[in-house]
Design a protein around this motif. Structure first.
Motif, PDB file in Angstrom:
ATOM      1  N   UNK A 134      60.459  33.344  52.359  1.00 28.09           N
ATOM      2  CA  UNK A 134      60.387  34.714  51.834  1.00 28.09           C
ATOM      3  C   UNK A 134      61.690  35.119  51.171  1.00 28.09           C
ATOM      4  N   UNK A 135      62.771  34.861  51.849  1.00 34.89           N
ATOM      5  CA  UNK A 135      64.072  35.242  51.298  1.00 34.89           C
ATOM      6  C   UNK A 135      64.404  34.401  50.079  1.00 34.89           C
ATOM      7  N   UNK A 136      64.109  33.102  50.150  1.00 38.30           N
ATOM      8  CA  UNK A 136      64.381  32.217  49.029  1.00 38.30           C
ATOM      9  C   UNK A 136      63.525  32.491  47.814  1.00 38.30           C
ATOM     10  N   UNK A 137      62.368  33.135  48.023  1.00 30.96           N
ATOM     11  CA  UNK A 137      61.506  33.453  46.883  1.00 30.96           C
ATOM     12  C   UNK A 137      61.860  34.789  46.255  1.00 30.96           C
ATOM     13  N   UNK A 138      62.900  35.424  46.778  1.00 26.45           N
ATOM     14  CA  UNK A 138      63.367  36.663  46.150  1.00 26.45           C
ATOM     15  C   UNK A 138      62.854  37.922  46.792  1.00 26.45           C
ATOM     16  N   UNK A 139      62.575  37.902  48.109  1.00 31.00           N
ATOM     17  CA  UNK A 139      62.104  39.107  48.791  1.00 31.00           C
ATOM     18  C   UNK A 139      63.131  40.231  48.707  1.00 31.00           C
ATOM     19  N   UNK A 140      64.389  39.865  48.442  1.00 29.76           N
ATOM     20  CA  UNK A 140      65.429  40.881  48.329  1.00 29.76           C
ATOM     21  C   UNK A 140      65.679  41.252  46.866  1.00 29.76           C
ATOM     22  N   UNK A 141      64.785  40.871  45.994  1.00 33.94           N
ATOM     23  CA  UNK A 141      64.967  41.145  44.573  1.00 33.94           C
ATOM     24  C   UNK A 141      65.862  40.126  43.895  1.00 33.94           C
ATOM     25  N   UNK A 142      66.235  39.064  44.650  1.00 36.07           N
ATOM     26  CA  UNK A 142      67.065  38.011  44.075  1.00 36.07           C
ATOM     27  C   UNK A 142      68.532  38.365  43.990  1.00 36.07           C
ATOM     28  N   UNK A 143      68.959  39.449  44.660  1.00 36.35           N
ATOM     29  CA  UNK A 143      70.330  39.922  44.510  1.00 36.35           C
ATOM     30  C   UNK A 143      71.331  39.290  45.462  1.00 36.35           C
ATOM     31  N   UNK A 144      70.892  38.770  46.599  1.00 37.77           N
ATOM     32  CA  UNK A 144      71.869  38.329  47.587  1.00 37.77           C
ATOM     33  C   UNK A 144      72.021  36.811  47.674  1.00 37.77           C
ATOM     34  N   UNK A 145      71.225  36.039  46.951  1.00 42.27           N
ATOM     35  CA  UNK A 145      71.324  34.582  46.988  1.00 42.27           C
ATOM     36  C   UNK A 145      71.493  34.022  45.585  1.00 42.27           C
ATOM     37  N   UNK A 146      72.259  32.946  45.519  1.00 42.21           N
ATOM     38  CA  UNK A 146      72.362  32.241  44.241  1.00 42.21           C
ATOM     39  C   UNK A 146      71.098  31.401  44.057  1.00 42.21           C
ATOM     40  N   UNK A 147      70.904  30.875  42.865  1.00 40.96           N
ATOM     41  CA  UNK A 147      69.743  30.023  42.606  1.00 40.96           C
ATOM     42  C   UNK A 147      69.767  28.794  43.509  1.00 40.96           C
ATOM     43  N   UNK A 148      70.948  28.217  43.728  1.00 40.75           N
ATOM     44  CA  UNK A 148      71.067  27.038  44.602  1.00 40.75           C
ATOM     45  C   UNK A 148      70.716  27.398  46.052  1.00 40.75           C
ATOM     46  N   UNK A 149      71.143  28.563  46.509  1.00 42.09           N
ATOM     47  CA  UNK A 149      70.815  28.992  47.869  1.00 42.09           C
ATOM     48  C   UNK A 149      69.316  29.243  48.016  1.00 42.09           C
ATOM     49  N   UNK A 150      68.702  29.854  47.013  1.00 42.51           N
ATOM     50  CA  UNK A 150      67.256  30.085  47.064  1.00 42.51           C
ATOM     51  C   UNK A 150      66.505  28.760  47.126  1.00 42.51           C
ATOM     52  N   UNK A 151      66.932  27.789  46.329  1.00 43.00           N
ATOM     53  CA  UNK A 151      66.286  26.479  46.346  1.00 43.00           C
ATOM     54  C   UNK A 151      66.455  25.805  47.701  1.00 43.00           C
ATOM     55  N   UNK A 152      67.626  25.932  48.301  1.00 37.94           N
ATOM     56  CA  UNK A 152      67.870  25.336  49.615  1.00 37.94           C
ATOM     57  C   UNK A 152      66.961  25.964  50.677  1.00 37.94           C
ATOM     58  N   UNK A 153      66.781  27.285  50.621  1.00 36.96           N
ATOM     59  CA  UNK A 153      65.889  27.976  51.561  1.00 36.96           C
ATOM     60  C   UNK A 153      64.447  27.492  51.385  1.00 36.96           C
ATOM     61  N   UNK A 154      64.024  27.378  50.139  1.00 37.34           N
ATOM     62  CA  UNK A 154      62.655  26.935  49.878  1.00 37.34           C
ATOM     63  C   UNK A 154      62.454  25.488  50.337  1.00 37.34           C
ATOM     64  N   UNK A 155      63.426  24.630  50.105  1.00 41.08           N
ATOM     65  CA  UNK A 155      63.333  23.234  50.554  1.00 41.08           C
ATOM     66  C   UNK A 155      63.292  23.158  52.077  1.00 41.08           C
ATOM     67  N   UNK A 156      64.103  23.977  52.744  1.00 39.37           N
ATOM     68  CA  UNK A 156      64.097  24.016  54.209  1.00 39.37           C
ATOM     69  C   UNK A 156      62.702  24.387  54.708  1.00 39.37           C
ATOM     70  N   UNK A 157      62.105  25.417  54.133  1.00 45.02           N
ATOM     71  CA  UNK A 157      60.766  25.860  54.552  1.00 45.02           C
ATOM     72  C   UNK A 157      59.739  24.746  54.327  1.00 45.02           C
TER      73      UNK A 157
END
Length: 200
Positions: free
Chosen positions: A82-105
């Motif tokens: 959820x967080x990696x897909x931009x639940x926060x509007x994409x403001x608090x994670x970098x693209x690399x961090x979002x990808x890492x969250x999605x890969x973890x899930x």
């Protein structure tokens, strides 16, 4: 795991606030919660830190917790997704961090569904899944699952002998149930009495 879900709700609240529909009074609290969520997810991604209950990582890659490892990792994976897909509007994670969250899930979901060399831990999914999760209605036969006489006159209570200590697979498949999980070495005993040490 309840407080990280609150963080995502606060993120949604912040988006509404940024659109001018809410006041600024709760923004400092939202920031503290966001920082806590970052630390918790960092711990899950790293396999261990002070913000998680992760004890170690199993040989198959499961961040293992001593109590209910699969439900815990499923919840952490969902929050990461959820967080990696931009639940926060994409403001608090970098693209690399979002990808890492999605890969973890994705890694946790595939482990749970059978990419662990052993089982699909989701009952009823795949060719090999737990047949004996501890659940009163699933482990008692139809003749005893009524919990006593209910008009037929011949039903018996589902008790420790007719349910928990029943030999063989459960008479009813508990489709969609997620068991507690394997041991830290990825071994799993398909035994409904295992709840004595780790509940399904």
């Amino acid at each position: 795991m309840q407080w990280p879900a609150t963080v995502l709700l606060l993120e949604q609240w912040q988006l509404q606030q940024q659109q001018g529909t809410l006041s600024n009074s709760l923004l400092p609290a939202a920031e503290r919660h966001r920082d806590a969520l970052k630390l918790m997810m960092k711990g899950w991604l790293a396999g261990q830190n002070n913000w998680t209950s992760v004890v170690s990582t199993s040989p198959g890659g499961l961040p293992w917790t001593a109590n209910l490892p699969l439900p815990n990792v499923a919840a952490a994976g969902l929050l990461g997704l959820l967080w990696g897909s931009g639940a926060d509007g994409g403001n608090s994670l970098t693209a690399a961090q979002r990808q890492k969250m999605q890969c973890f899930a994705l890694q946790q979901a595939t482990y749970i569904l059978g990419a662990n060399g052993s089982y699909s831990y989701l009952v009823g999914h795949g060719s090999k899944y737990p047949l004996r999760p501890q659940h009163r209605l699933a482990s008692c036969s139809t003749a005893s699952s009524g919990g006593g006489s209910s008009g037929s006159g011949n039903r018996t209570a589902c008790d420790i002998v007719s349910g928990l200590l029943l030999q063989g697979p459960n008479p009813h498949i508990l489709h969609g149930a997620l068991v507690a999980g394997p041991a830290v070495d990825d071994s799993y005993a398909d035994d409904r009495t295992a709840c004595i040490t780790m509940c399904h």
